[in-house]
Design a protein around this motif. Structure first.
Motif, PDB file in Angstrom:
ATOM      1  N   VAL A 100      41.528  33.613   2.748  1.00 21.74           N
ATOM      2  CA  VAL A 100      41.730  33.478   1.300  1.00 21.74           C
ATOM      3  C   VAL A 100      42.794  34.463   0.818  1.00 21.74           C
ATOM      4  CG1 VAL A 100      40.641  33.946  -0.951  1.00 21.74           C
ATOM      5  CG2 VAL A 100      39.471  32.525   0.732  1.00 21.74           C
ATOM      6  N   ILE A 101      42.663  35.702   1.239  1.00 19.49           N
ATOM      7  CA  ILE A 101      43.609  36.737   0.799  1.00 19.49           C
ATOM      8  C   ILE A 101      44.977  36.524   1.435  1.00 19.49           C
ATOM      9  CG2 ILE A 101      44.087  39.214   0.740  1.00 19.49           C
ATOM     10  CD1 ILE A 101      40.996  39.629   0.689  1.00 19.49           C
ATOM     11  N   LYS A 102      45.010  36.156   2.698  1.00 18.68           N
ATOM     12  CA  LYS A 102      46.281  35.945   3.405  1.00 18.68           C
ATOM     13  C   LYS A 102      47.122  34.867   2.720  1.00 18.68           C
ATOM     14  CE  LYS A 102      48.245  34.672   7.833  1.00 18.68           C
ATOM     15  NZ  LYS A 102      48.033  33.967   9.077  1.00 18.68           N
ATOM     16  N   ILE A 103      46.498  33.784   2.285  1.00 15.85           N
ATOM     17  CA  ILE A 103      47.233  32.710   1.596  1.00 15.85           C
ATOM     18  C   ILE A 103      47.914  33.254   0.345  1.00 15.85           C
ATOM     19  CG2 ILE A 103      46.899  30.606   0.219  1.00 15.85           C
ATOM     20  CD1 ILE A 103      44.737  29.831   2.350  1.00 15.85           C
ATOM     21  N   GLU A 104      47.208  34.071  -0.417  1.00 21.72           N
ATOM     22  CA  GLU A 104      47.773  34.634  -1.640  1.00 21.72           C
ATOM     23  C   GLU A 104      48.884  35.636  -1.329  1.00 21.72           C
ATOM     24  OE1 GLU A 104      47.210  33.321  -4.431  1.00 21.72           O
ATOM     25  OE2 GLU A 104      45.375  32.227  -4.000  1.00 21.72           O
ATOM     26  N   VAL A 105      48.680  36.449  -0.296  1.00 21.13           N
ATOM     27  CA  VAL A 105      49.703  37.425   0.103  1.00 21.13           C
ATOM     28  C   VAL A 105      50.973  36.700   0.527  1.00 21.13           C
ATOM     29  CG1 VAL A 105      50.322  39.113   1.894  1.00 21.13           C
ATOM     30  CG2 VAL A 105      48.143  39.317   0.678  1.00 21.13           C
ATOM     31  N   GLU A 106      50.839  35.670   1.348  1.00 18.51           N
ATOM     32  CA  GLU A 106      52.015  34.919   1.797  1.00 18.51           C
ATOM     33  C   GLU A 106      52.746  34.287   0.626  1.00 18.51           C
ATOM     34  OE1 GLU A 106      50.304  32.298   4.717  1.00 18.51           O
ATOM     35  OE2 GLU A 106      50.536  33.788   6.320  1.00 18.51           O
ATOM     36  N   SER A 107      51.994  33.767  -0.333  1.00 20.93           N
ATOM     37  CA  SER A 107      52.616  33.179  -1.519  1.00 20.93           C
ATOM     38  C   SER A 107      53.386  34.226  -2.322  1.00 20.93           C
ATOM     39  CB  SER A 107      51.538  32.521  -2.389  1.00 20.93           C
ATOM     40  OG  SER A 107      52.100  32.036  -3.570  1.00 20.93           O
ATOM     41  N   LEU A 108      52.781  35.386  -2.508  1.00 25.75           N
ATOM     42  CA  LEU A 108      53.449  36.456  -3.253  1.00 25.75           C
ATOM     43  C   LEU A 108      54.705  36.958  -2.533  1.00 25.75           C
ATOM     44  CD1 LEU A 108      50.308  38.421  -4.402  1.00 25.75           C
ATOM     45  CD2 LEU A 108      51.939  37.275  -5.910  1.00 25.75           C
ATOM     46  N   LEU A 109      54.676  36.992  -1.226  1.00 30.43           N
ATOM     47  CA  LEU A 109      55.831  37.474  -0.467  1.00 30.43           C
ATOM     48  C   LEU A 109      56.967  36.458  -0.440  1.00 30.43           C
ATOM     49  CD1 LEU A 109      54.149  39.322   2.534  1.00 30.43           C
ATOM     50  CD2 LEU A 109      55.189  40.332   0.489  1.00 30.43           C
ATOM     51  N   GLN A 110      56.657  35.199  -0.653  1.00 28.00           N
ATOM     52  CA  GLN A 110      57.694  34.147  -0.642  1.00 28.00           C
ATOM     53  C   GLN A 110      58.493  34.110  -1.934  1.00 28.00           C
ATOM     54  OE1 GLN A 110      55.785  30.457   0.349  1.00 28.00           O
ATOM     55  NE2 GLN A 110      55.534  31.023   2.491  1.00 28.00           N
ATOM     56  N   THR A 111      57.917  34.596  -3.008  1.00 27.06           N
ATOM     57  CA  THR A 111      58.608  34.505  -4.305  1.00 27.06           C
ATOM     58  C   THR A 111      59.355  35.781  -4.620  1.00 27.06           C
ATOM     59  OG1 THR A 111      56.612  35.209  -5.470  1.00 27.06           O
ATOM     60  CG2 THR A 111      56.999  32.848  -5.272  1.00 27.06           C
TER      61      THR A 111
END
Length: 125
Positions: free
Chosen positions: A114-125
């Protein structure tokens, strides 16, 4: 001395329950996997004016994870006026009850994902 700028600061309540322990482990794992981009920041230090200002200057984005619906971290951020780019409250997100026990391996992995998905999204933007 210049302050290192991080792409993402991650905060968690480190709560004394299965989701809190799982969140703590997940953040440590994610930091180990991305040591140049992300860092765990000290949630209680948000109340210290000098640290608060340093946190604002030291990270492009902030992610906050609360273990349960008490939302201790969110309440602290709100009280101090700290903005966040992503907020996760685990018991609601996972549709589970707070348990004051050590987490299972399965719960730890679910929380990490759950947290990894959000971290990856934040790092992509």
């Amino acid at each position: 001395m210049s302050i290192k700028r991080w792409r993402l600061f991650m905060y968690t309540c480190f709560g004394g329950c299965s989701t809190g322990v799982s969140a703590s482990k997940a953040l440590i794992r994610l930091w180990e996997e991305n040591p140049e981009d992300i860092k765990i920041a000290c949630l209680p230090a948000v109340i210290i004016p000098g640290k608060f200002n340093e946190m604002l200057k030291s990270a492009d984005k902030r992610l906050l994870v609360d273990a349960c619906s008490l939302r201790c971290g969110a309440k602290l951020f709100e009280r101090e006026g700290m903005s966040i780019d992503c907020y996760i409250e685990l018991t609601s997100r996972l549709k589970i009850k707070k348990e004051k026990i050590l987490p299972s391996i399965d719960l730890q992995e679910d929380v990490y994902q759950v947290i990894k998905i959000e971290v990856e999204s934040l790092l992509q933007t």
